[in-house]
Design an enzyme around this catalytic site. Structure first.
Site, PDB file in Angstrom:
ATOM      1  N   LYS A 167      -9.352   3.437 -18.929  1.00 23.96           N
ATOM      2  CA  LYS A 167      -9.749   3.753 -20.307  1.00 23.96           C
ATOM      3  C   LYS A 167      -8.573   3.527 -21.259  1.00 23.96           C
ATOM      4  CE  LYS A 167     -13.614   4.844 -18.272  1.00 23.96           C
ATOM      5  NZ  LYS A 167     -13.366   5.360 -16.978  1.00 23.96           N
ATOM      6  N   ASP A 185      -8.145  16.554 -15.827  1.00 25.54           N
ATOM      7  CA  ASP A 185      -8.457  15.153 -16.124  1.00 25.54           C
ATOM      8  C   ASP A 185      -8.209  14.949 -17.620  1.00 25.54           C
ATOM      9  OD1 ASP A 185      -9.676  12.709 -16.748  1.00 25.54           O
ATOM     10  OD2 ASP A 185     -11.185  12.934 -15.166  1.00 25.54           O
ATOM     11  N   TYR A 194     -17.285  14.175 -15.642  1.00 23.38           N
ATOM     12  CA  TYR A 194     -17.823  12.824 -15.432  1.00 23.38           C
ATOM     13  C   TYR A 194     -18.761  12.814 -14.209  1.00 23.38           C
ATOM     14  CZ  TYR A 194     -17.865   7.955 -13.972  1.00 23.38           C
ATOM     15  OH  TYR A 194     -18.259   6.719 -13.546  1.00 23.38           O
ATOM     16  N   ARG A 221       0.839  -1.210   0.000  1.00 26.90           N
ATOM     17  CA  ARG A 221       0.000   0.000   0.000  1.00 26.90           C
ATOM     18  C   ARG A 221       0.868   1.252   0.000  1.00 26.90           C
ATOM     19  NH1 ARG A 221      -1.937   2.211   4.436  1.00 26.90           N
ATOM     20  NH2 ARG A 221      -2.134   0.245   5.557  1.00 26.90           N
TER      21      ARG A 221
HETATM   22  C1  4LM Z   1     -17.547   6.562 -18.356  1.00 30.07           C
HETATM   23  N1  4LM Z   1     -15.844   7.274 -16.852  1.00 30.07           N
HETATM   24  O1  4LM Z   1     -17.607   7.744 -18.737  1.00 30.07           O
HETATM   25  P1  4LM Z   1     -12.892   5.139 -12.955  1.00 30.07           P
HETATM   26  N2  4LM Z   1     -12.529  10.679 -15.357  1.00 30.07           N
HETATM   27  C2  4LM Z   1     -13.209  10.556 -16.508  1.00 30.07           C
HETATM   28  C3  4LM Z   1     -14.038   9.453 -16.718  1.00 30.07           C
HETATM   29  O2  4LM Z   1     -14.693   9.350 -17.871  1.00 30.07           O
HETATM   30  C4  4LM Z   1     -14.163   8.485 -15.693  1.00 30.07           C
HETATM   31  C5  4LM Z   1     -13.443   8.658 -14.504  1.00 30.07           C
HETATM   32  C6  4LM Z   1     -12.626   9.766 -14.374  1.00 30.07           C
HETATM   33  C7  4LM Z   1     -16.773   6.295 -17.144  1.00 30.07           C
HETATM   34  C8  4LM Z   1     -16.960   5.226 -16.319  1.00 30.07           C
HETATM   35  C9  4LM Z   1     -18.134   4.357 -16.289  1.00 30.07           C
HETATM   36  C10 4LM Z   1     -13.092  11.598 -17.555  1.00 30.07           C
HETATM   37  C11 4LM Z   1     -15.041   7.348 -15.855  1.00 30.07           C
HETATM   38  C12 4LM Z   1     -13.507   7.673 -13.373  1.00 30.07           C
HETATM   39  O3  4LM Z   1     -14.149   4.574 -13.513  1.00 30.07           O
HETATM   40  O4  4LM Z   1     -12.983   5.384 -11.484  1.00 30.07           O
HETATM   41  O5  4LM Z   1     -11.665   4.390 -13.351  1.00 30.07           O
HETATM   42  O6  4LM Z   1     -12.694   6.588 -13.648  1.00 30.07           O
HETATM   43  O7  4LM Z   1     -18.089   5.656 -18.981  1.00 30.07           O
END
Ligand code: 4LM
Length: 400
Positions: A214, A189, A117, A64
């Site tokens: 992603k 981001d 998001y 961790r």
């Molecule tokens: C989606 N997105 O859009 P984790 N930052 C951005 C994102 O698109 C996302 C995250 C952070 C989607 C998830 C279901 C621009 C997530 C959050 O899902 O926690 O790895 O990332 O489809």
């Protein structure tokens, strides 16, 4: 906690994607670094353990707090982004929450884009408020409104560009200037662009977060996050929020993302080429009333995109002329394209933001951000573009 790495300062990003963060020669000559799938690390003696915990000696203690496989990933992403250091987390939201909370306390203020998001919105609006951290959501394509949103308590500014789901673009450099005039940090981001298509560090970002779920991983088999920044800020995140809230990344996930990253440059190229073909097709569809894609000259942020993006990316959003019902019909009648949230995978994915990724927003917040019930988001994958278009075409044909 860190290990020695080759200098990557002279390499192209394509090379860093493969060699960045590489450890010195493996004792067995393994080409691919071993996965350090271990929870803890054995000390030579008690004094050594003490020195490591006191920060007086380099070396691992407990996964961790740091792990060699994870460290290699952190370094590779930092080098790709042109930043000093990185901290990997269990999810993208883990990276965002650990980053923001490391620099905030009760009474502080955050300026955030109104188009982000859904779970970032939920974190900032619901959870932060409970701890007395106030967030002003603002349309950051309006620079005057953005500047006016600052208060003397503003510590952090959060930008997502292109924004999820409908790809609003924000001028990173302009917002960085506002933030720095007031000694606030800018967090960007960069999930939708990856370091290949947009370099927020060169535009003044202090911290860059990714959902590594992603494009960075790119194979749909991991949820993960990473934040990069200067050494001091990353150490603070690692030693406070990440360590104590504990949303750190596993060695296995880091190993998979290291593998995925090797093909990031060629994947992004193909994603972008495919997206241009799909955009061409969607433009010819009468059932589509509005297309959101930063590569189109009609996109309101086109000029900003030309300035700060190397390509338009491969996420496309569009409004269905007949709204909600026709959007659902389009989604339900696809055969090859997968109906799923997430993005950046080899598979083309389609989803309905209002009821899925952006359902955490209140209806009012969705209306302000322009996320209508007829909006559809498409993450263009790596299949042959003819097959992606053929599937869309047959599904559009089912809509009366
Ligand atoms: C989606 N997105 O859009 P984790 N930052 C951005 C994102 O698109 C996302 C995250 C952070 C989607 C998830 C279901 C621009 C997530 C959050 O899902 O926690 O790895 O990332 O489809």
């Amino acid at each position: 906690m860190s290990h020695s790495t080759k200098s990557a300062s002279d390499w192209h990003k394509d090379t860093i994607a493969i060699h960045g963060g590489e450890a010195p020669q493996d004792p067995h000559g393994a080409l691919v670094p071993p996965m350090y799938q271990t929870s803890t690390f054995v000390f030579d003696n008690a004094a050594q353990g003490g020195r490591r915990f006191a920060g007086e000696e380099e070396g691992y203690m407990y996964s961790r707090l740091g792990n060699p496989t994870v460290a290699q990933l952190e370094q590779r992403v930092a080098e790709l982004e042109g930043m000093q250091a990185g901290a990997a987390s269990a999810t993208g939201m883990g990276a965002i929450s650990a980053t923001m909370l490391a620099f905030l306390k009760q009474g502080d203020h955050v300026v955030a884009s109104d188009a982000i998001y859904g779970c970032s919105f939920a974190l900032f609006s619901h959870l932060f408020e409970r701890f007395g951290i106030h967030v002003t959501f603002v349309d950051m394509s309006d620079l005057a409104a953005t500047e006016a949103a600052f208060t003397d308590k503003t510590q952090l500014v959060f930008v997502e560009t292109p924004a999820n789901p409908h790809l609003k673009l924000i001028d990173i450099q302009a917002v960085a200037n506002f933030a720095h005039q007031r000694q606030a940090r800018l967090v960007v981001d960069n999930t939708f662009m990856t370091p290949l298509l947009q370099r927020p560090a060169e535009l003044g970002a202090d911290l860059i977060v990714h959902s590594a779920t992603k494009y960075l991983n790119g194979h749909g088999d991991v949820v993960a996050g990473v934040v990069v920044g200067n050494q001091q800020d990353i150490e603070l995140i690692k030693l406070t929020t990440l360590k104590d809230m504990g949303a750190t990344m596993s060695a296995h996930d880091a190993w998979l993302i290291l593998r995925g990253l090797k093909t990031l440059p060629i994947r992004m190229q193909r994603h972008c080429e495919n997206a241009l073909q799909v955009v061409d097709f969607l433009q010819s569809q009468p059932a589509v009333s509005r297309l959101y894609f930063p590569g189109l000259e009609t996109h309101p942020g086109y000029a900003i995109g030309q300035k700060q993006m190397r390509a338009a990316g491969a996420i496309i959003a569009f409004d269905m002329r007949d709204g909600y019902e026709s959007a659902l019909q389009l989604l339900n009648n696809l055969k090859m394209i997968k109906l799923a949230v997430s993005l950046g995978d080899a598979e083309t994915l389609i989803q309905h933001p209002a009821s899925m990724t952006h359902s955490p927003l209140t209806p009012e917040a969705r209306a302000t951000a322009g996320i209508g019930d007829g909006l559809v988001r498409l993450s263009v994958g790596l299949e042959h573009s003819d097959d992606i278009i053929a599937d869309l075409k047959q599904s559009f044909a089912t809509i009366g």
